[in-house]
Write an enzyme that holds these catalytic residues in place. Structure first.
Site, PDB file in Angstrom:
ATOM      1  N   ARG A 109      27.815  37.296  40.274  1.00  0.00           N
ATOM      2  CA  ARG A 109      29.258  37.493  40.106  1.00  0.00           C
ATOM      3  C   ARG A 109      29.935  36.507  41.045  1.00  0.00           C
ATOM      4  O   ARG A 109      29.274  35.779  41.782  1.00  0.00           O
ATOM      5  CB  ARG A 109      29.693  38.953  40.320  1.00  0.00           C
ATOM      6  CG  ARG A 109      28.868  39.823  41.172  1.00  0.00           C
ATOM      7  CD  ARG A 109      28.881  39.411  42.619  1.00  0.00           C
ATOM      8  NE  ARG A 109      30.235  39.282  43.128  1.00  0.00           N
ATOM      9  CZ  ARG A 109      30.592  38.565  44.176  1.00  0.00           C
ATOM     10  NH1 ARG A 109      29.709  37.858  44.866  1.00  0.00           N
ATOM     11  NH2 ARG A 109      31.836  38.497  44.577  1.00  0.00           N
ATOM     12  N   GLY A 110      31.276  36.497  41.022  1.00  0.00           N
ATOM     13  CA  GLY A 110      31.995  35.461  41.766  1.00  0.00           C
ATOM     14  C   GLY A 110      32.205  34.294  40.810  1.00  0.00           C
ATOM     15  O   GLY A 110      31.239  33.830  40.170  1.00  0.00           O
ATOM     16  N   ALA A 111      33.455  33.836  40.721  1.00  0.00           N
ATOM     17  CA  ALA A 111      33.798  32.874  39.668  1.00  0.00           C
ATOM     18  C   ALA A 111      32.882  31.634  39.617  1.00  0.00           C
ATOM     19  O   ALA A 111      32.341  31.310  38.555  1.00  0.00           O
ATOM     20  CB  ALA A 111      35.264  32.482  39.809  1.00  0.00           C
ATOM     21  N   GLN A 155      32.054  45.036  46.910  1.00  0.00           N
ATOM     22  CA  GLN A 155      31.471  43.714  47.209  1.00  0.00           C
ATOM     23  C   GLN A 155      31.599  43.350  48.688  1.00  0.00           C
ATOM     24  O   GLN A 155      30.791  42.596  49.217  1.00  0.00           O
ATOM     25  CB  GLN A 155      32.152  42.627  46.358  1.00  0.00           C
ATOM     26  CG  GLN A 155      31.792  42.649  44.886  1.00  0.00           C
ATOM     27  CD  GLN A 155      32.798  43.436  44.074  1.00  0.00           C
ATOM     28  OE1 GLN A 155      33.397  44.388  44.561  1.00  0.00           O
ATOM     29  NE2 GLN A 155      33.002  43.047  42.833  1.00  0.00           N
ATOM     30  N   ASP A 176      39.614  34.117  41.169  1.00  0.00           N
ATOM     31  CA  ASP A 176      38.869  33.975  39.908  1.00  0.00           C
ATOM     32  C   ASP A 176      39.584  33.064  38.931  1.00  0.00           C
ATOM     33  O   ASP A 176      38.978  32.532  37.998  1.00  0.00           O
ATOM     34  CB  ASP A 176      38.660  35.356  39.277  1.00  0.00           C
ATOM     35  CG  ASP A 176      37.775  36.176  40.187  1.00  0.00           C
ATOM     36  OD1 ASP A 176      38.294  36.738  41.163  1.00  0.00           O
ATOM     37  OD2 ASP A 176      36.557  36.184  39.955  1.00  0.00           O
ATOM     38  N   ASN A 219      42.812  37.534  41.763  1.00  0.00           N
ATOM     39  CA  ASN A 219      41.589  37.824  42.533  1.00  0.00           C
ATOM     40  C   ASN A 219      41.299  39.317  42.433  1.00  0.00           C
ATOM     41  O   ASN A 219      42.042  40.072  41.799  1.00  0.00           O
ATOM     42  CB  ASN A 219      41.771  37.388  43.995  1.00  0.00           C
ATOM     43  CG  ASN A 219      40.460  37.384  44.758  1.00  0.00           C
ATOM     44  OD1 ASN A 219      39.437  36.895  44.247  1.00  0.00           O
ATOM     45  ND2 ASN A 219      40.434  37.935  45.948  1.00  0.00           N
ATOM     46  N   LYS A 220      40.234  39.733  43.056  1.00  0.00           N
ATOM     47  CA  LYS A 220      39.782  41.129  43.001  1.00  0.00           C
ATOM     48  C   LYS A 220      40.923  42.103  43.251  1.00  0.00           C
ATOM     49  O   LYS A 220      41.762  41.867  44.125  1.00  0.00           O
ATOM     50  CB  LYS A 220      38.663  41.303  44.034  1.00  0.00           C
ATOM     51  CG  LYS A 220      38.031  42.657  44.112  1.00  0.00           C
ATOM     52  CD  LYS A 220      37.481  43.145  42.801  1.00  0.00           C
ATOM     53  CE  LYS A 220      36.509  42.164  42.167  1.00  0.00           C
ATOM     54  NZ  LYS A 220      36.228  42.477  40.767  1.00  0.00           N
TER      55      LYS A 220
HETATM   56  O1  MRU Z   1      34.130  40.925  40.088  1.00  0.00           O
HETATM   57  P1  MRU Z   1      33.585  39.830  40.979  1.00  0.00           P
HETATM   58  O2  MRU Z   1      32.697  40.319  42.067  1.00  0.00           O
HETATM   59  O3  MRU Z   1      32.979  38.729  40.165  1.00  0.00           O
HETATM   60  O4  MRU Z   1      34.895  39.261  41.667  1.00  0.00           O
HETATM   61  C1  MRU Z   1      34.782  38.193  42.566  1.00  0.00           C
HETATM   62  C2  MRU Z   1      36.043  37.871  43.241  1.00  0.00           C
HETATM   63  O5  MRU Z   1      37.070  38.451  43.002  1.00  0.00           O
HETATM   64  C3  MRU Z   1      36.009  36.712  44.187  1.00  0.00           C
HETATM   65  O6  MRU Z   1      36.938  36.891  45.213  1.00  0.00           O
HETATM   66  C4  MRU Z   1      36.353  35.434  43.402  1.00  0.00           C
HETATM   67  O7  MRU Z   1      35.491  35.268  42.314  1.00  0.00           O
HETATM   68  C5  MRU Z   1      36.261  34.234  44.215  1.00  0.00           C
HETATM   69  S1  MRU Z   1      34.590  33.846  44.481  1.00  0.00           S
HETATM   70  C6  MRU Z   1      34.407  32.383  45.241  1.00  0.00           C
END
Ligand code: MRU
Length: 365
Positions: A53-55, A203, A244, A254-255
């Site tokens: 996960r993470g963009a 996370q 994201d 973002n999250k």
């Molecule tokens: O749902 P996730 O864990 O994929 O969400 C990730 C985030 O919100 C991160 O802050 C975002 O992707 C930036 S990662 C470099």
């Protein structure tokens, strides 16, 4: 980054250069498990179930997902189908679409017989580039921390608050929001991180705290609602989060919960920075608040939490609400650009405006 003294990236090819290894992030922090992805199906599951996960890492996994798909099927129609399936795994992180389009644009120019080799080369290149880009974000962000450190020497440390996980686990290496922290620590600046636990999937608790511990960076885990109180009481010098998808006007998705941190930061005149690679900018979306699609995830993520039992030591899920309780689970929110102090990119720090972004990416004019 180092895990027990051994250097890891979050995604890498096996020694034969065919299957793709990932760290199963659903098992951290209690177990460090490496999974091997052998088919496009495996890549789709890894992204959908959030083993990765993470963009930026989602993008890198999708790029390798195309390679794995091409090992089995290689017509134009099949490539289109694989691409569509990968892109629809998660709707918000723009890097997914970006990576799939990047491979498709390249393959389009060549004959299908060359696709497999070209796709593997491009996916590997994309991963290398991600590491370099994040390291550059780290350098630009560390300069901001260094300036703050000059003002805060008396305090003895710089306190940084972050939300979710935008560390090396969310990218191929270094991270986005945590890259400046790692770089500042390497430069000898005493940094301390307030880690939001980041419900519902935690996370922050599961990944960010784990990463920071492995890197020897001072930190405390806090509940998501603590940030406002910490900021009001002079305990936060700076917020840095990832994103994201950032719209062309500087609105930042973002999250879920990021927006509330930005509001609290603005109310307390605390700088609120967002760290991102150029690949996370969605130039086709002019207004993030109105137009970025927000992923809605399973209500079970709100109703259950995963952890290790204090009595049995077994990793399990426990239900935290009465059976039958209904829950709503939007995974992301959008922070309007006016609450963002600056966007830390690989090309430098931009104002969170269209003009600011275009000054760093003039080719997008
Ligand atoms: O749902 P996730 O864990 O994929 O969400 C990730 C985030 O919100 C991160 O802050 C975002 O992707 C930036 S990662 C470099």
């Amino acid at each position: 980054m180092l895990v027990n003294g051994q250097s890891f990236r979050s995604i890498w090819l096996d020694t034969e250069g065919v299957t793709v290894n990932i760290i199963d992030q659903t098992r951290l922090p209690h177990e460090f498990v490496v999974h091997s992805l052998a088919t496009v199906e495996d890549a789709i599951i890894a992204i959908t179930d959030m083993q990765v996960r993470g963009a930026p890492l989602i993008g890198a996994t999708a790029a390798y997902g195309i390679c794995l798909g091409l090992r089995e099927q290689c017509t134009q129609n099949q490539l289109e189908q694989i691409s569509r399936r990968l892109v629809s795994c998660r709707p918000t992180a723009i890097n997914l679409q970006w990576a799939v389009e990047r491979l498709n644009t390249l393959l389009d120019k060549h004959s299908p017989k060359d696709w497999l080799e070209l796709a593997y080369k491009e996916a590997a290149f994309l991963c290398e580039e991600d590491c370099e880009v994040n390291e550059a974000i780290g350098d630009h962000g560390a300069a901001i921390i260094a300036r703050l450190w000059e003002e805060k020497q008396q305090k003895g440390r710089v306190d940084i608050l972050t939300h979710c996980n935008a560390g090396w686990l969310a990218t191929v290496d270094w991270g986005t929001a945590l890259a400046p922290v790692y770089k500042a620590a390497q430069a000898g600046i005493p940094v301390h991180v307030w880690v939001d636990e980041t419900r519902p999937r935690n996370q922050g608790a599961h990944l960010t705290a784990w990463e920071l511990k492995a890197a020897g960076i001072d930190h405390h885990l806090v509940v998501d609602n603590a940030g406002g109180h910490l900021m009001q009481n002079g305990m936060v010098d700076l917020c840095i989060v990832g994103t994201d998808r950032t719209a062309a006007n500087g609105d930042v998705c973002n999250k879920i919960g990021t927006y509330l941190k930005a509001l609290a930061a603005a109310d307390n005149t605390i700088p609120f920075y967002v760290a991102l690679p150029g690949s996370t900018i969605d130039w086709s979306t002019g207004n993030g608040v109105k137009n970025i699609p927000i992923e809605e995830r399973d209500a079970e993520e709100v109703l259950f939490v995963q952890g290790r039992s204090a009595t049995t030591g077994i990793i399990d899920r426990v239900e935290i609400a009465q059976q039958g309780t209904r829950a709503y689970n939007p995974a992301f929110d959008v922070t309007p650009a006016h609450l963002v102090t600056g966007l830390i990119t690989e090309r430098g720090v931009a104002e969170a405006t269209r003009e600011g972004l275009l000054s760093l990416y003039p080719e997008k004019k």
